[in-house]
Each structure stands twice: as structure tokens, then as C-alpha cells.
Scaffold this active site. Structure first.
Site, PDB file in Angstrom:
ATOM      1  CG  ASN A 154      -1.907   1.125   1.314  1.00 26.74           C
ATOM      2  OD1 ASN A 154      -1.418   2.112   1.080  1.00 26.74           O
ATOM      3  ND2 ASN A 154      -2.967   0.782   1.506  1.00 26.74           N
ATOM      4  CG  ASP A 167      -3.172   4.640   0.745  1.00 27.90           C
ATOM      5  OD1 ASP A 167      -3.168   4.425  -0.678  1.00 27.90           O
ATOM      6  OD2 ASP A 167      -3.902   4.048   1.537  1.00 27.90           O
ATOM      7  CG  HIS A 168       1.314   5.580   4.761  1.00 24.40           C
ATOM      8  ND1 HIS A 168       0.707   6.319   5.507  1.00 24.40           N
ATOM      9  CD2 HIS A 168       0.972   4.400   5.192  1.00 24.40           C
ATOM     10  CE1 HIS A 168      -0.119   5.559   6.399  1.00 24.40           C
ATOM     11  NE2 HIS A 168      -0.161   4.201   6.092  1.00 24.40           N
ATOM     12  NE  ARG A 217       6.658  21.608   3.665  1.00 25.11           N
ATOM     13  CZ  ARG A 217       7.811  22.010   3.489  1.00 25.11           C
ATOM     14  NH1 ARG A 217       8.510  22.121   2.582  1.00 25.11           N
ATOM     15  NH2 ARG A 217       8.383  22.278   4.767  1.00 25.11           N
ATOM     16  CG  HIS A 229      -8.325   3.821   1.164  1.00 26.40           C
ATOM     17  ND1 HIS A 229      -8.609   3.546   2.671  1.00 26.40           N
ATOM     18  CD2 HIS A 229      -9.477   4.157   0.678  1.00 26.40           C
ATOM     19  CE1 HIS A 229      -9.841   3.897   2.879  1.00 26.40           C
ATOM     20  NE2 HIS A 229     -10.533   4.091   1.711  1.00 26.40           N
ATOM     21  NE  ARG A 243      -9.688   7.847   4.393  1.00 21.54           N
ATOM     22  CZ  ARG A 243      -9.713   7.004   5.509  1.00 21.54           C
ATOM     23  NH1 ARG A 243      -8.609   6.023   5.593  1.00 21.54           N
ATOM     24  NH2 ARG A 243     -10.506   7.049   6.467  1.00 21.54           N
ATOM     25  NE  ARG A 284      -7.915  10.922   5.400  1.00 18.80           N
ATOM     26  CZ  ARG A 284      -8.463  10.353   6.557  1.00 18.80           C
ATOM     27  NH1 ARG A 284      -7.280   9.704   7.385  1.00 18.80           N
ATOM     28  NH2 ARG A 284      -9.872  10.296   7.223  1.00 18.80           N
ATOM     29  CG  HIS A 285      -3.871   9.022   1.715  1.00 21.56           C
ATOM     30  ND1 HIS A 285      -4.716   8.098   0.873  1.00 21.56           N
ATOM     31  CD2 HIS A 285      -4.194   8.167   2.902  1.00 21.56           C
ATOM     32  CE1 HIS A 285      -5.400   7.362   1.584  1.00 21.56           C
ATOM     33  NE2 HIS A 285      -5.130   7.515   2.725  1.00 21.56           N
ATOM     34  CD  GLU A 321      -7.262  -0.439   1.620  1.00 17.65           C
ATOM     35  OE1 GLU A 321      -7.466   0.401   2.209  1.00 17.65           O
ATOM     36  OE2 GLU A 321      -6.162  -1.061   1.501  1.00 17.65           O
ATOM     37  CB  THR A 356      -9.302   1.292   7.557  1.00 15.91           C
ATOM     38  OG1 THR A 356      -8.720   1.802   6.204  1.00 15.91           O
ATOM     39  CG2 THR A 356     -10.597   0.641   7.142  1.00 15.91           C
ATOM     40  CD  GLU A 402      -6.908  -6.393   3.524  1.00 17.72           C
ATOM     41  OE1 GLU A 402      -7.061  -5.908   2.144  1.00 17.72           O
ATOM     42  OE2 GLU A 402      -5.979  -5.762   4.109  1.00 17.72           O
ATOM     43  CG  HIS A 419      -5.127  -2.045   9.149  1.00 21.18           C
ATOM     44  ND1 HIS A 419      -4.676  -1.258  10.272  1.00 21.18           N
ATOM     45  CD2 HIS A 419      -6.013  -1.397   8.365  1.00 21.18           C
ATOM     46  CE1 HIS A 419      -4.974  -0.327  10.239  1.00 21.18           C
ATOM     47  NE2 HIS A 419      -6.016   0.159   8.849  1.00 21.18           N
ATOM     48  N   GLY A 420      -1.699  -2.932   9.790  1.00 26.84           N
ATOM     49  CA  GLY A 420      -0.870  -2.996  10.976  1.00 26.84           C
ATOM     50  C   GLY A 420       0.231  -3.914  10.931  1.00 26.84           C
ATOM     51  CG  HIS A 476       2.679   3.162   8.926  1.00 22.76           C
ATOM     52  ND1 HIS A 476       3.246   2.813  10.024  1.00 22.76           N
ATOM     53  CD2 HIS A 476       2.458   4.194   8.891  1.00 22.76           C
ATOM     54  CE1 HIS A 476       3.369   3.998  10.724  1.00 22.76           C
ATOM     55  NE2 HIS A 476       3.265   4.989   9.793  1.00 22.76           N
TER      56      HIS A 476
END
Ligand code: PXP
Length: 394
Positions: free
Chosen positions: A161, A163-164, A172, A197, A199, A203-204, A224, A255, A305, A345-346, A368
Site C-alpha cells: 500500500n 498511500d503513505h 506540502r 485507497h 478516500r 487526504r492522500h 481500496e 481504517t 481481507e 492492517h498494522g 505503513h
């Protein structure tokens, strides 16, 4: 063929899924050409098993499995009346539980091995009289385990993923770092898929990323998304290789929990129908919970998932053990029900290996931890290190 399964053990301590075990046993009898035969299976705890072991084998303490052929059980009945009865198999789920821990397999897997073992005894196989007979039985048992409990033979896929990467860019409001570049670097390092993802609050990941990644991703693009009209329309236009439906709250950092599939069946069925018509497989992000798995099947999902967040965030070993067990059981149930099973996740460099070792898991979705490590060591090395964690687990 009738399979009578009775569970007299504490179902909270030893949660055994009836449907799964009955389906497996039916597959076993069919494979053995005994589909006309009936079989009884009784699951019990160690205390009850010890009673049977003492009464019928004059042995102290519990054992894992005992088999009683119908011909020995119903000696007063004419043979033609019991010709379709194979007999009874007694299994101590308590002992099976301990054995499953030692073998690092799921409780269901171990119970199924014991059903296979017990059934072979009912068919006349034996391992106590001679080494030669024991070898024949052992070989047959392994052949059946291989055929009845087919599992993934290679390591699970790693979907990353990105996204980050977009989160840093959006901080920025510029054009760097670019998740499109990051996705390519992940693929070059061995990622099997890219997850983004989109959203509702953007936001990303931005719409531009989705359209570009559709063109550049060489592996598989998993979008996603929440099941809202705007995002569904984008998905139908972009046609990712699959979508994963997630619950989405504006105020959450990430999420937070799985979808309530059971409570949203109508809406989800409609979305899945639209995607299926466009040949886009749908995964539902759910907590490791039997009710949600059943509902996922009901609404026509191809994948689930499983949410690994609570396992990863556990405060101590005991809590982690409980959460892992829930994932293991849910993965087994979903897999046996015919769903493909992803997890995520995580997950990080410490928690991934155990989930990756589950033979029911098709793909891991990780973001992440890999992007965080990439800050220090670069994307290429961060991805390769995660692949190593997965590879070593298998
Ligand atoms: N799977 C789903 C459904 C997610 O929402 C996320 C987070 O975007 C992930 C997997 C990846 O989680 P993490 O970034 O914690 O690895």
C-alpha cells in the site's frame, strides 16, 4: 452419505466449525469411494476421552482419536442393516488443540488429520501390528491429507500500500514524493501488487494517482474504497484488477475496523453485482469473525481481507495469542468456504511472519511498516526485507 457430527466439548474453549468439518469429511469419503457410507464423529474433551480409552482400550488417560467400526458396535444387528455404516470416530478436541500448537497448524487442520486417521482405521488400516502395515497406513494418510486439505504451496503474495507516500506529498501540497514512482520501485523490488485507497476526502491518494497507476502498475492494482456512488463510478471507469471495500469514516486516522457485512448486505450485494458485471473481483475487509465470513459469501464476494490490526496492536503475548487464533480460525473457515483470503492492517517486520505462515492466506496487504522503513533504508531494501520475512515464514 450422512455425516453425524456431535460436539460435546466446551465450544467456547475449542471452537470447531461444524460445516467445515462435515464438508471435509464428505470430501474424504468421496475421495475414498465411500460416498454411500454414513459416519459418526463425536468431538469431546480429554476427561470424556479418558473414560472411553479406559473402558475400551484399558489405557489410562486421554488419547487423540478412537475408531469403532460399525461391525463391532452393532454385533446384534444383521450385517445388511449396517452395510452403509462405517462406524464412529471419537476425537478429543482438547488433545487435538495441544497437538495443533506443537505442529503449528490450526485446530481444524489437526481435527481433519485425526478424522482421516480414524477413517482409515475403520477401513481396516492399522499401524500397531507390523511395521509394513504401519508404512502402508502412513502413506495413505499422507496421500489423503495432500488431496483433501489442499493448501498454498508457495509464499503468500505481498501487496504494498503506497498511500503513505501520497500522505507525505499532500503534507506540502507539491508533486513529491510520487506514489506512482514508489509503486514502480516496490514492483522492481518484488512486490506482487500495489494497493491504494482513494478516500472520499482525498487526504492522500488523488484521482490522478489512480488513473496513472492503472497505466503503470505491471503487477496487480487493488483499489481500496468505500461503497459510495462517486468512488464506485471511478472504479468502474479505471477498472483495477480488484477492489477492496472498506468502511470509511472522515475523522479516523486509518481504517479502524472491518466492514459490517451482515448489517449492509443489500448495499454490498448491489456494489459487488456491478463490479462482477465489469469483471472486477471484490474483496471485503472484515474482522476475523464467522458471521462476517458467512455474510461475505452471501453477498458474493470473491475475497475477504482479514483485519490483522488487533493482533498487531496487542498489548501482551496473551492478548496477541487470542487475536492470532481468531485470524487463524477465520482464515481456515473462509478458505474452506471457498473464499480467497487476504490479510492486512498494522503488519510489520515482527508480526508478519506468523500470519504469512498460515497456509490459507493468499495475499498480505502491507503499507505503513514498509514505507516507514523505506525512509531509512530505501524502498528497494524495505520491500526485500519484508519479502524475506514472508519467505522465511513459509
Ligand atoms: N488493508 C486495509 C484494508 C487498509 O485499510 C490498510 C491501511 O490503508 C492496510 C491493509 C495496510 O495497513 P498498514 O498501512 O497498517 O500496513
Amino acid at each position: 452419505m450422512a455425516i453425524n457430527l456431535l460436539n460435546t466439548a466446551d465450544k467456547k474453549r475449542f471452537p470447531a466449525n461444524r460445516k467445515l468439518l462435515i464438508d471435509r469429511t464428505k470430501a474424504l469419503l468421496t475421495f475414498l469411494g465411500k460416498q454411500q457410507q454414513d459416519l459418526s464423529i463425536v468431538l469431546m474433551d480429554d476427561t470424556e476421552m479418558a473414560r472411553y480409552n479406559s473402558e475400551f482400550r484399558h489405557k489410562k488417560g486421554p488419547t487423540n482419536v478412537l475408531s469403532f467400526p460399525a461391525t463391532e458396535l452393532y454385533t446384534d444387528l444383521p450385517p445388511q442393516l449396517i452395510s452403509n455404516q462405517l462406524g464412529d470416530i471419537l476425537i478429543s478436541v482438547e488433545t487435538a488443540w495441544v497437538e495443533s500448537k506443537k505442529k503449528q497448524c490450526s485446530l481444524h487442520y489437526r481435527i481433519c488429520e485425526l478424522i482421516i486417521h480414524g477413517t482409515l482405521h475403520l477401513l481396516g488400516y492399522d499401524h500397531e501390528q507390523s511395521t509394513q502395515e504401519a508404512l502402508i497406513m502412513w502413506e495413505k494418510e499422507h496421500q489423503l491429507i495432500k488431496n483433501i486439505m489442499r493448501r498454498r504451496k508457495t509464499m503468500p503474495y505481498l501487496a504494498i500500500n503506497v498511500d503513505h507516500v501520497a500522505t507525505i506529498r499532500e503534507a506540502r501540497g507539491t508533486i513529491e514524493p510520487d506514489p506512482v514512482h514508489a509503486a514502480a520501485a516496490c514492483e522492481l523490488a518484488g512486490a506482487d501488487g500495489i494497493v491504494i485507497h482513494l478516500r472520499e476526502d482525498r487526504r492522500h491518494i488523488q484521482d490522478r494517482d489512480v488513473y496513472l497507476l492503472r497505466k503503470t502498475v505491471k503487477t496487480r492494482l487493488n483499489l481500496e474504497m468505500a461503497a459510495t456512488k462517486e468512488i464506485i463510478d471511478i472504479a468502474l471507469e479505471v477498472r483495477p484488477d480488484m477492489i477492496t471495500l472498506v468502511p470509511e469514516k472522515r475523522e479516523e486516522l486509518t481504517t479502524e475496523g472491518g466492514l459490517d457485512v451482515a448489517g449492509n448486505e443489500k448495499k454490498l450485494r448491489k456494489t459487488i453485482h456491478k463490479m462482477t458485471k465489469a469483471s472486477i473481483p471484490v474483496s471485503l475487509f472484515i474482522d476475523p469473525d464467522a458471521v462476517q465470513i458467512e455474510s461475505a459469501l452471501e453477498v458474493g464476494a470473491t475475497f475477504v481481507e482479514l483485519h490483522t490490526g488487533r493482533y498487531c496492536d496487542a498489548r501482551d503475548e496473551q492478548e496477541q495469542e487470542i487475536e492470532f487464533h481468531l485470524i487463524e480460525q477465520a482464515a481456515e473457515l473462509a478458505f474452506e468456504s471457498g473464499l480467497k483470503v487476504n490479510a492486512g492492517h498494522g503488519l510489520d517486520y515482527r508480526t508478519t511472519a506468523r500470519v504469512a505462515a498460515l497456509p490459507t492466506i493468499h495475499e498480505l496487504s502491507i503499507g505503513h511498516a514498509i514505507i516507514s522503513r523505506a525512509v531509512y533504508v530505501g524502498v528497494d531494501q524495505a520491500v526485500r526485507e519484508m519479502r524475506d520475512c514472508i519467505l522465511m515464514a513459509g
